[in-house]
Scaffold this motif. Sequence first.
Motif, PDB file in Angstrom:
ATOM      1  N   GLN A   1       0.825  -1.207   0.000  1.00 16.98           N
ATOM      2  CA  GLN A   1       0.000   0.000   0.000  1.00 16.98           C
ATOM      3  C   GLN A   1       0.863   1.263   0.000  1.00 16.98           C
ATOM      4  O   GLN A   1       0.525   2.246  -0.648  1.00 16.98           O
ATOM      5  CB  GLN A   1      -0.935  -0.005   1.214  1.00 16.98           C
ATOM      6  CG  GLN A   1      -1.957  -1.127   1.206  1.00 16.98           C
ATOM      7  CD  GLN A   1      -2.825  -1.120  -0.039  1.00 16.98           C
ATOM      8  OE1 GLN A   1      -3.287  -0.071  -0.471  1.00 16.98           O
ATOM      9  NE2 GLN A   1      -3.046  -2.289  -0.607  1.00 16.98           N
TER      10      GLN A   1
ATOM     11  N   GLY B   1     -10.673  11.452   7.273  1.00 15.05           N
ATOM     12  CA  GLY B   1      -9.489  10.711   6.842  1.00 15.05           C
ATOM     13  C   GLY B   1      -8.805  11.378   5.664  1.00 15.05           C
ATOM     14  O   GLY B   1      -9.462  12.019   4.833  1.00 15.05           O
TER      15      GLY B   1
ATOM     16  N   LYS C   1      -7.363  10.145   2.930  1.00 14.44           N
ATOM     17  CA  LYS C   1      -7.642   9.672   1.578  1.00 14.44           C
ATOM     18  C   LYS C   1      -8.883  10.351   1.003  1.00 14.44           C
ATOM     19  O   LYS C   1      -8.909  10.725  -0.178  1.00 14.44           O
ATOM     20  CB  LYS C   1      -7.816   8.153   1.548  1.00 14.44           C
ATOM     21  CG  LYS C   1      -8.085   7.650   0.127  1.00 14.44           C
ATOM     22  CD  LYS C   1      -8.232   6.143   0.033  1.00 14.44           C
ATOM     23  CE  LYS C   1      -8.549   5.749  -1.405  1.00 14.44           C
ATOM     24  NZ  LYS C   1      -8.695   4.275  -1.570  1.00 14.44           N
TER      25      LYS C   1
ATOM     26  N   PHE D   1      -1.479  11.174   5.127  1.00 18.67           N
ATOM     27  CA  PHE D   1      -1.787   9.799   4.740  1.00 18.67           C
ATOM     28  C   PHE D   1      -0.537   8.928   4.824  1.00 18.67           C
ATOM     29  O   PHE D   1      -0.570   7.816   5.370  1.00 18.67           O
ATOM     30  CB  PHE D   1      -2.352   9.785   3.318  1.00 18.67           C
ATOM     31  CG  PHE D   1      -2.824   8.434   2.863  1.00 18.67           C
ATOM     32  CD1 PHE D   1      -4.109   8.003   3.138  1.00 18.67           C
ATOM     33  CD2 PHE D   1      -1.980   7.593   2.163  1.00 18.67           C
ATOM     34  CE1 PHE D   1      -4.553   6.751   2.719  1.00 18.67           C
ATOM     35  CE2 PHE D   1      -2.396   6.347   1.739  1.00 18.67           C
ATOM     36  CZ  PHE D   1      -3.690   5.915   2.018  1.00 18.67           C
TER      37      PHE D   1
ATOM     38  N   ARG E   1       0.500   7.999   8.271  1.00 14.89           N
ATOM     39  CA  ARG E   1      -0.359   7.014   8.933  1.00 14.89           C
ATOM     40  C   ARG E   1      -0.101   5.594   8.454  1.00 14.89           C
ATOM     41  O   ARG E   1      -0.359   4.642   9.189  1.00 14.89           O
ATOM     42  CB  ARG E   1      -1.831   7.378   8.701  1.00 14.89           C
ATOM     43  CG  ARG E   1      -2.204   8.735   9.281  1.00 14.89           C
ATOM     44  CD  ARG E   1      -3.680   9.027   9.147  1.00 14.89           C
ATOM     45  NE  ARG E   1      -3.978  10.436   9.437  1.00 14.89           N
ATOM     46  CZ  ARG E   1      -5.168  10.888   9.760  1.00 14.89           C
ATOM     47  NH1 ARG E   1      -6.185  10.070   9.847  1.00 14.89           N
ATOM     48  NH2 ARG E   1      -5.356  12.178   9.997  1.00 14.89           N
ATOM     49  N   ILE E   2       0.366   5.443   7.211  1.00 21.15           N
ATOM     50  CA  ILE E   2       0.582   4.082   6.697  1.00 21.15           C
ATOM     51  C   ILE E   2       2.047   3.672   6.745  1.00 21.15           C
ATOM     52  O   ILE E   2       2.375   2.535   6.398  1.00 21.15           O
ATOM     53  CB  ILE E   2       0.062   3.950   5.249  1.00 21.15           C
ATOM     54  CG1 ILE E   2       0.877   4.832   4.279  1.00 21.15           C
ATOM     55  CG2 ILE E   2      -1.420   4.270   5.170  1.00 21.15           C
ATOM     56  CD1 ILE E   2       0.498   4.616   2.817  1.00 21.15           C
TER      57      ILE E   2
ATOM     58  N   LYS F   1      -5.214   1.577  -0.028  1.00 17.98           N
ATOM     59  CA  LYS F   1      -5.930   1.436   1.238  1.00 17.98           C
ATOM     60  C   LYS F   1      -5.094   2.010   2.378  1.00 17.98           C
ATOM     61  O   LYS F   1      -3.870   1.891   2.393  1.00 17.98           O
ATOM     62  CB  LYS F   1      -6.224  -0.037   1.523  1.00 17.98           C
ATOM     63  CG  LYS F   1      -7.107  -0.682   0.463  1.00 17.98           C
ATOM     64  CD  LYS F   1      -7.307  -2.161   0.755  1.00 17.98           C
ATOM     65  CE  LYS F   1      -8.162  -2.817  -0.320  1.00 17.98           C
ATOM     66  NZ  LYS F   1      -8.340  -4.278  -0.073  1.00 17.98           N
ATOM     67  N   ALA F   2      -5.770   2.621   3.317  1.00 21.60           N
ATOM     68  CA  ALA F   2      -5.086   3.209   4.471  1.00 21.60           C
ATOM     69  C   ALA F   2      -4.846   2.132   5.517  1.00 21.60           C
ATOM     70  O   ALA F   2      -5.405   2.149   6.616  1.00 21.60           O
ATOM     71  CB  ALA F   2      -5.908   4.354   5.051  1.00 21.60           C
TER      72      ALA F   2
ATOM     73  N   GLN G   1      -1.865  -0.017   7.553  1.00 23.41           N
ATOM     74  CA  GLN G   1      -0.470  -0.033   7.924  1.00 23.41           C
ATOM     75  C   GLN G   1       0.011  -1.449   8.126  1.00 23.41           C
ATOM     76  O   GLN G   1      -0.697  -2.298   8.634  1.00 23.41           O
ATOM     77  CB  GLN G   1      -0.261   0.764   9.219  1.00 23.41           C
ATOM     78  CG  GLN G   1       1.189   0.947   9.626  1.00 23.41           C
ATOM     79  CD  GLN G   1       1.303   1.867  10.826  1.00 23.41           C
ATOM     80  OE1 GLN G   1       0.439   2.570  11.147  1.00 23.41           O
ATOM     81  NE2 GLN G   1       2.355   1.876  11.494  1.00 23.41           N
TER      82      GLN G   1
END
Length: 245
Positions: A61, A124, A126, A174, A177-178, A238-239, A241
Amino acid sequence: DGLNIRVAIVASAVWFGIFAIPVLLRVPEIPAAERRVRVGFFRSYAVLWGTLTKLWHGNRQVLMFLLASAVFRDGLAGVFTFGAIIAAQVFRFSSSEVLYFAVAANVVAGASTILAGRLDDRFGPKNVIMASLIGLVATGTVVLFIGTAQIGFWIAGLILTAFVGPVQSASRSFLARITPPGREGEIFGLYATTGRAVSFMAPGLFALFVAISGDTRLGILGITIVLLAGLALMIPVKAKQAVID
């Protein structure tokens, strides 16, 4: 002989230098003993390839987002770079008017970024990115149909720039966060590197559409296509992780 332009550039350099001093003096650096072993120029590309391979197997991702963001960030750069050309050649802005518009555009972009921060927290990053890219594509298309009145460009242009800041800020949010813990410096370094890797797309398509049509206005189609491609690449991201081994 353009002395005012030369002085403006010097003033920008002084401004940059002054506000770089706090970073150089006060921001802590990782102790040399804790840094990774340094490698040579060619070896660094092997390390880069190894990092990309790890991302592909361990956190795809992140890699997908780096690709998508590289594309749409090139479109964002095209908005500012070629927006001035369109303003001057299509809407007959003087050099001073272009500067006035640039100032207004940055103020609008800054204000919208603050608002987007609240939307980022609630919906969010995204969703903020996707909505802003859709807004950029739609407004960029509108520029094709607003005639040559300057007021039309002022309205459409400022609406366009209102979406630029949110995309830039939400992209960093974003990615933060990932990104797996402990790999932030590496991943954000890749974020900057991938952005440079595709920096030819918006200028190339802008020039292509202008050359084919003979109309500077149609260059906006090239920028819009790049933004649309970035939007399409962003859809499957996709968010989520994951830890890189």
